[in-house]
Design a protein around this motif. Structure first.
Motif, PDB file in Angstrom:
ATOM      1  N   LEU A  84       0.879  -1.173   0.000  1.00 19.85           N
ATOM      2  CA  LEU A  84       0.000   0.000   0.000  1.00 19.85           C
ATOM      3  C   LEU A  84       0.910   1.214   0.000  1.00 19.85           C
ATOM      4  O   LEU A  84       1.723   1.375   0.911  1.00 19.85           O
ATOM      5  CB  LEU A  84      -0.884   0.011   1.255  1.00 19.85           C
ATOM      6  N   THR A  85       0.808   2.011  -1.003  1.00 19.56           N
ATOM      7  CA  THR A  85       1.716   3.139  -1.085  1.00 19.56           C
ATOM      8  C   THR A  85       0.990   4.454  -1.337  1.00 19.56           C
ATOM      9  O   THR A  85       0.003   4.499  -2.074  1.00 19.56           O
ATOM     10  CB  THR A  85       2.790   2.912  -2.178  1.00 19.56           C
ATOM     11  N   ALA A  86       1.484   5.507  -0.686  1.00 23.83           N
ATOM     12  CA  ALA A  86       0.919   6.832  -0.898  1.00 23.83           C
ATOM     13  C   ALA A  86       1.612   7.478  -2.081  1.00 23.83           C
ATOM     14  O   ALA A  86       1.092   8.378  -2.715  1.00 23.83           O
ATOM     15  CB  ALA A  86       1.098   7.685   0.347  1.00 23.83           C
ATOM     16  N   ALA A  87       2.820   7.011  -2.343  1.00 21.65           N
ATOM     17  CA  ALA A  87       3.613   7.622  -3.397  1.00 21.65           C
ATOM     18  C   ALA A  87       3.278   6.997  -4.735  1.00 21.65           C
ATOM     19  O   ALA A  87       3.478   5.810  -4.941  1.00 21.65           O
ATOM     20  CB  ALA A  87       5.093   7.437  -3.089  1.00 21.65           C
ATOM     21  N   ASP A  88       2.771   7.803  -5.615  1.00 21.86           N
ATOM     22  CA  ASP A  88       2.414   7.299  -6.935  1.00 21.86           C
ATOM     23  C   ASP A  88       3.583   7.513  -7.889  1.00 21.86           C
ATOM     24  O   ASP A  88       3.435   8.051  -8.973  1.00 21.86           O
ATOM     25  CB  ASP A  88       1.157   8.010  -7.443  1.00 21.86           C
ATOM     26  N   SER A  89       4.735   7.095  -7.462  1.00 15.89           N
ATOM     27  CA  SER A  89       5.895   7.267  -8.355  1.00 15.89           C
ATOM     28  C   SER A  89       6.370   5.911  -8.833  1.00 15.89           C
ATOM     29  O   SER A  89       6.293   4.923  -8.112  1.00 15.89           O
ATOM     30  CB  SER A  89       7.019   7.998  -7.619  1.00 15.89           C
ATOM     31  N   GLU A  90       6.822   5.880 -10.046  1.00 19.37           N
ATOM     32  CA  GLU A  90       7.242   4.620 -10.639  1.00 19.37           C
ATOM     33  C   GLU A  90       8.389   3.988  -9.869  1.00 19.37           C
ATOM     34  O   GLU A  90       8.469   2.785  -9.747  1.00 19.37           O
ATOM     35  CB  GLU A  90       7.681   4.860 -12.085  1.00 19.37           C
ATOM     36  N   ASP A  91       9.266   4.836  -9.347  1.00 22.92           N
ATOM     37  CA  ASP A  91      10.423   4.353  -8.589  1.00 22.92           C
ATOM     38  C   ASP A  91      10.003   3.456  -7.435  1.00 22.92           C
ATOM     39  O   ASP A  91      10.537   2.383  -7.245  1.00 22.92           O
ATOM     40  CB  ASP A  91      11.211   5.535  -8.010  1.00 22.92           C
ATOM     41  N   ASP A  92       9.027   3.967  -6.666  1.00 22.75           N
ATOM     42  CA  ASP A  92       8.545   3.213  -5.511  1.00 22.75           C
ATOM     43  C   ASP A  92       7.986   1.864  -5.929  1.00 22.75           C
ATOM     44  O   ASP A  92       8.199   0.855  -5.287  1.00 22.75           O
ATOM     45  CB  ASP A  92       7.447   3.994  -4.781  1.00 22.75           C
ATOM     46  N   THR A  93       7.237   1.903  -7.002  1.00 21.48           N
ATOM     47  CA  THR A  93       6.609   0.677  -7.485  1.00 21.48           C
ATOM     48  C   THR A  93       7.663  -0.342  -7.888  1.00 21.48           C
ATOM     49  O   THR A  93       7.619  -1.497  -7.484  1.00 21.48           O
ATOM     50  CB  THR A  93       5.754   0.981  -8.735  1.00 21.48           C
ATOM     51  N   ILE A  94       8.623   0.126  -8.659  1.00 24.49           N
ATOM     52  CA  ILE A  94       9.648  -0.791  -9.148  1.00 24.49           C
ATOM     53  C   ILE A  94      10.460  -1.374  -7.991  1.00 24.49           C
ATOM     54  O   ILE A  94      10.657  -2.580  -7.925  1.00 24.49           O
ATOM     55  CB  ILE A  94      10.566  -0.093 -10.177  1.00 24.49           C
ATOM     56  N   THR A  95      10.864  -0.521  -7.041  1.00 25.39           N
ATOM     57  CA  THR A  95      11.627  -1.058  -5.911  1.00 25.39           C
ATOM     58  C   THR A  95      10.759  -2.012  -5.095  1.00 25.39           C
ATOM     59  O   THR A  95      11.258  -2.998  -4.572  1.00 25.39           O
ATOM     60  CB  THR A  95      12.130   0.052  -4.953  1.00 25.39           C
ATOM     61  N   GLY A  96       9.467  -1.695  -4.992  1.00 26.58           N
ATOM     62  CA  GLY A  96       8.555  -2.568  -4.240  1.00 26.58           C
ATOM     63  C   GLY A  96       8.498  -3.941  -4.877  1.00 26.58           C
ATOM     64  O   GLY A  96       8.591  -4.966  -4.205  1.00 26.58           O
ATOM     65  N   LEU A  97       8.383  -3.972  -6.192  1.00 29.45           N
ATOM     66  CA  LEU A  97       8.297  -5.255  -6.882  1.00 29.45           C
ATOM     67  C   LEU A  97       9.643  -5.978  -6.837  1.00 29.45           C
ATOM     68  O   LEU A  97       9.696  -7.196  -6.724  1.00 29.45           O
ATOM     69  CB  LEU A  97       7.814  -5.058  -8.321  1.00 29.45           C
ATOM     70  N   ASP A  98      10.722  -5.202  -6.869  1.00 25.22           N
ATOM     71  CA  ASP A  98      12.061  -5.781  -6.723  1.00 25.22           C
ATOM     72  C   ASP A  98      12.218  -6.465  -5.375  1.00 25.22           C
ATOM     73  O   ASP A  98      12.910  -7.472  -5.250  1.00 25.22           O
ATOM     74  CB  ASP A  98      13.140  -4.692  -6.822  1.00 25.22           C
ATOM     75  N   ALA A  99      11.610  -5.876  -4.353  1.00 30.97           N
ATOM     76  CA  ALA A  99      11.731  -6.411  -3.001  1.00 30.97           C
ATOM     77  C   ALA A  99      10.903  -7.681  -2.824  1.00 30.97           C
ATOM     78  O   ALA A  99      10.936  -8.306  -1.776  1.00 30.97           O
ATOM     79  CB  ALA A  99      11.305  -5.358  -1.986  1.00 30.97           C
ATOM     80  N   GLY A 100      10.153  -8.053  -3.851  1.00 25.85           N
ATOM     81  CA  GLY A 100       9.404  -9.301  -3.775  1.00 25.85           C
ATOM     82  C   GLY A 100       7.908  -9.153  -3.594  1.00 25.85           C
ATOM     83  O   GLY A 100       7.205 -10.127  -3.353  1.00 25.85           O
ATOM     84  N   ALA A 101       7.407  -7.904  -3.713  1.00 20.67           N
ATOM     85  CA  ALA A 101       5.956  -7.712  -3.605  1.00 20.67           C
ATOM     86  C   ALA A 101       5.294  -8.209  -4.886  1.00 20.67           C
ATOM     87  O   ALA A 101       5.909  -8.214  -5.953  1.00 20.67           O
ATOM     88  CB  ALA A 101       5.639  -6.239  -3.389  1.00 20.67           C
TER      89      ALA A 101
END
Ligand code: CA
Length: 230
Positions: A84-101
């Motif tokens: 669940l993220t407040a930040a709608d930035s691509e960076d956050d998404t990509i790192t999140g998916l990298d972390a295994g989400a």
């Protein structure tokens, strides 16, 4: 949808956490919904229990949600994790998916959107080799045809039919399934097998999983058939 599933909500915003819990509980997809307000509590929760889905806030007071996600994966958690993220930035998404989400949902979100994602990931995960379900004291791994006690101290191997029987009973939740339905679901509706065959398999399965096979507590005989007591 099974009524035996467990969900973990990791969110420090108490109002949002409560609202999520309340609304998801009302949908009836989950038998239990646990809450954690920071990363440390979340990591302790996944050590103690298997969750079918984890909702994980990215901005937690003690650590970054992505780090929590990574640590959960390192600890062997294979269930779907939705950030669940407040930040709608691509960076956050990509790192999140990298972390295994598995996915992310940007706040503010509609409950219907979140629920649809949760259900889609549950369905997908159920079919995957990583699926693990809690059955009594066991972690049930259908793909491996195995029941594991604790952290792998004891492993019970199941046959294909035993696995299919357990899987079907688990799927329907804490409900009684008739012998005819179970036969049809496990052997196929056109198979020429009798309920005697099913009873033989149930007998062997109980020998493997029950502490006292003659007084079954997990795989229970009901007047209308069988029921799995989660
Ligand atoms: Ca937060």
């Amino acid at each position: 949808m099974s009524g035996t599933r467990a969900l973990l909500i990791v969110e420090d915003d108490e109002l949002l956490r409560r609202a999520l819990k309340e609304q998801l509980a009302a949908q009836g997809d989950f038998a239990t919904i646990d809450e954690a307000e920071d990363g440390a509590a979340a990591l302790a929760s996944v050590k103690a229990k298997v969750f079918d889905v984890i909702l994980l806030d990215i901005g937690l007071p003690d650590m970054d949600g992505r780090e929590v996600c990574q640590r959960m994966r390192d600890a062997g958690v294979r269930s779907p994790i939705i950030m669940l993220t407040a930040a709608d930035s691509e960076d956050d998404t990509i790192t999140g998916l990298d972390a295994g989400a598995n996915d992310y949902v940007t706040k503010p979100f509609r409950m219907s959107v979140l629920l649809a994602r949760v259900r889609a990931h549950l369905r997908q995960h159920d079919q995957s080799d990583d699926a693990i379900f809690s059955v009594g004291p066991y972690k049930f791994q259908p793909a491996a045809k195995m029941l594991v006690v604790g952290n792998g101290q004891k492993k019970i191997r199941l046959t294909e039919k035993e696995t299919a029987i357990l899987k079907y009973l688990y799927r329907v939740g804490n409900k009684t399934v008739s012998r005819e339905t179970l036969l049809g679901e496990v052997w196929g509706y056109n198979a020429a097998v009798t309920t005697h065959t099913l009873e033989t398999h149930i007998y062997r399965l109980r020998q493997k999983i029950e502490v006292e096979p003659s007084a079954a507590r997990l795989l229970i005989t009901e007047p209308g058939g069988y029921r799995l007591n989660p």
